[in-house]
Design a protein around this motif. Sequence first.
Motif, PDB file in Angstrom:
ATOM      1  N   UNK A   1     -15.307   2.621   0.613  1.00 19.34           N
ATOM      2  CA  UNK A   1     -15.188   4.076   0.724  1.00 19.34           C
ATOM      3  C   UNK A   1     -13.907   4.513   1.430  1.00 19.34           C
ATOM      4  N   UNK A   2     -13.277   3.607   2.183  1.00 17.25           N
ATOM      5  CA  UNK A   2     -12.031   3.957   2.869  1.00 17.25           C
ATOM      6  C   UNK A   2     -10.862   4.058   1.907  1.00 17.25           C
ATOM      7  N   UNK A   3     -11.014   3.512   0.698  1.00 15.45           N
ATOM      8  CA  UNK A   3      -9.999   3.715  -0.342  1.00 15.45           C
ATOM      9  C   UNK A   3     -10.289   5.071  -0.968  1.00 15.45           C
ATOM     10  N   UNK A   4      -9.576   6.086  -0.508  1.00 14.29           N
ATOM     11  CA  UNK A   4      -9.915   7.447  -0.917  1.00 14.29           C
ATOM     12  C   UNK A   4      -8.839   8.129  -1.742  1.00 14.29           C
ATOM     13  N   UNK A   5      -7.760   7.419  -2.065  1.00 15.60           N
ATOM     14  CA  UNK A   5      -6.684   8.019  -2.851  1.00 15.60           C
ATOM     15  C   UNK A   5      -5.786   6.930  -3.402  1.00 15.60           C
TER      16      UNK A   5
ATOM     17  N   UNK B   1      -5.177  -5.945  -7.584  1.00 15.53           N
ATOM     18  CA  UNK B   1      -5.276  -4.713  -6.791  1.00 15.53           C
ATOM     19  C   UNK B   1      -6.713  -4.238  -6.772  1.00 15.53           C
ATOM     20  N   UNK B   2      -7.000  -3.348  -5.850  1.00 15.11           N
ATOM     21  CA  UNK B   2      -8.333  -2.784  -5.752  1.00 15.11           C
ATOM     22  C   UNK B   2      -8.302  -1.342  -6.260  1.00 15.11           C
ATOM     23  N   UNK B   3      -9.312  -0.571  -5.945  1.00 10.92           N
ATOM     24  CA  UNK B   3      -9.385   0.837  -6.337  1.00 10.92           C
ATOM     25  C   UNK B   3     -10.436   1.496  -5.457  1.00 10.92           C
ATOM     26  N   UNK B   4     -10.701   2.756  -5.723  1.00  9.10           N
ATOM     27  CA  UNK B   4     -11.869   3.374  -5.084  1.00  9.10           C
ATOM     28  C   UNK B   4     -13.112   2.562  -5.458  1.00  9.10           C
ATOM     29  N   UNK B   5     -14.206   2.696  -4.713  1.00 13.49           N
ATOM     30  CA  UNK B   5     -15.431   1.970  -5.090  1.00 13.49           C
ATOM     31  C   UNK B   5     -16.012   2.542  -6.373  1.00 13.49           C
TER      32      UNK B   5
ATOM     33  N   UNK C   1      -4.013   4.876  -0.556  1.00  7.22           N
ATOM     34  CA  UNK C   1      -4.728   3.899   0.261  1.00  7.22           C
ATOM     35  C   UNK C   1      -5.196   2.695  -0.553  1.00  7.22           C
ATOM     36  N   UNK C   2      -4.743   2.591  -1.788  1.00 14.17           N
ATOM     37  CA  UNK C   2      -5.091   1.478  -2.671  1.00 14.17           C
ATOM     38  C   UNK C   2      -4.224   0.265  -2.350  1.00 14.17           C
ATOM     39  N   UNK C   3      -4.842  -0.910  -2.226  1.00 14.14           N
ATOM     40  CA  UNK C   3      -4.117  -2.122  -1.878  1.00 14.14           C
ATOM     41  C   UNK C   3      -3.726  -2.956  -3.092  1.00 14.14           C
TER      42      UNK C   3
ATOM     43  N   UNK D   1       0.856  -1.177   0.000  1.00 14.37           N
ATOM     44  CA  UNK D   1       0.000   0.000   0.000  1.00 14.37           C
ATOM     45  C   UNK D   1       0.894   1.229   0.000  1.00 14.37           C
ATOM     46  N   UNK D   2       0.312   2.402  -0.261  1.00 14.35           N
ATOM     47  CA  UNK D   2       1.055   3.661  -0.268  1.00 14.35           C
ATOM     48  C   UNK D   2       2.082   3.714  -1.403  1.00 14.35           C
TER      49      UNK D   2
END
Length: 368
Positions: free
Chosen positions: A279-283, A172-176, A286-288, A146-147
């Motif tokens: 929603x906690x993925x805000x930038x 990987x994920x992203x914002x919703x 913070x993307x995993x 992350x980061x």
Amino acid sequence: MIPAHETGPHQPLPACARPAEQDSSIPSNRSGPAQAARLDVGIEDVRALMTTACTRAGVPGKGIDRVVEHYLDGELRGKPSHGLAKFAFESQFFSQRVGPPRIKHERGAMAVVDGRREVGPLSADFAVRLAARKARRLGVGVVGMVNCQRYGILASWSEQIAERGLVGLVANTSRPEATVHGARTPFLGVNPVSFAFPTSDSTVSADMSTTLAPMGVLWEARRSGSPLPPDCFVDEHGAFTDDPDAARAAMVFGEHRGFALSLLIQILTGSLFGFPMGERVDSTWTTGYTFIALDPTFAGQGEEHLVANASLTDAVRQAATREGGSVRVPGQEGKDRAARARKTGRLTLDEALYKRLQARAAGDFTSD
């Protein structure tokens, strides 16, 4: 929201970039203007622009080639949303890197990495090497990061694992930004995934989003004013739309099956490592990201898995289609496309994108 029509400073085109033949299959912009000009450009010219842009942005000298080749490969494989357009966008963040990634927490086969805002391809390289080392020692390596900044195609990293004789999985994920059939609220990340495995004579890979189209398609459509592909994005009411300004979510493929797969990837790139989800993925920070390496030799079978994998892929290629052709192994079309382009030394780009690359090389990382 990205403006639909935002251009960078005008720069003259060099002699090596000449107008390409128009493709009548490319639809015109939905608002009716003429087609965007297409240019036939030398790959070396594009590589030089990208290299200069990386240098100006402060990418470490030893990492510049890796960054350039990663995004260029995505373009040559026929994935423009993750190729040069993504390089032009992501390069605005290159100067924000703090330093090389560091292991934050480690236990057995698992590790959590603080990417320290490193340039995407360089942070991914770090995670791949770490996962592979653990797999060699323990049979499996599972690394969460992350980061860090974003990269392009995922296949670069799963293939890098497979080239070490391991089975690789990267996600990987992203914002919703995605939703599912019948819904209108975005609550999942786009959640792309790639896997790769070695055979006795090659590496086989698959690289896909769990949505019908990646978000890069939406971003580029907003820049160009082009329509979206049909039935891939929905508006605020949950209705499919081809209007990029009206789109609010990407649609997950495969109805409940795609929903289930995307949900699994959400966990693998999120709560498994204590990373944000939804929603906690805000930038970007913070993307995993997840990198998994599996060592088939750890089960005591030596190199037999390479022959078995080759036999399986041969069986795939020999399988007949209803039209009398053969079944295509995942990822092969993109690799073949890239090989042809590298042989000719040229590629075709939208003039606007080429000007964006020129702007980056000139030190302009703000116009987009």
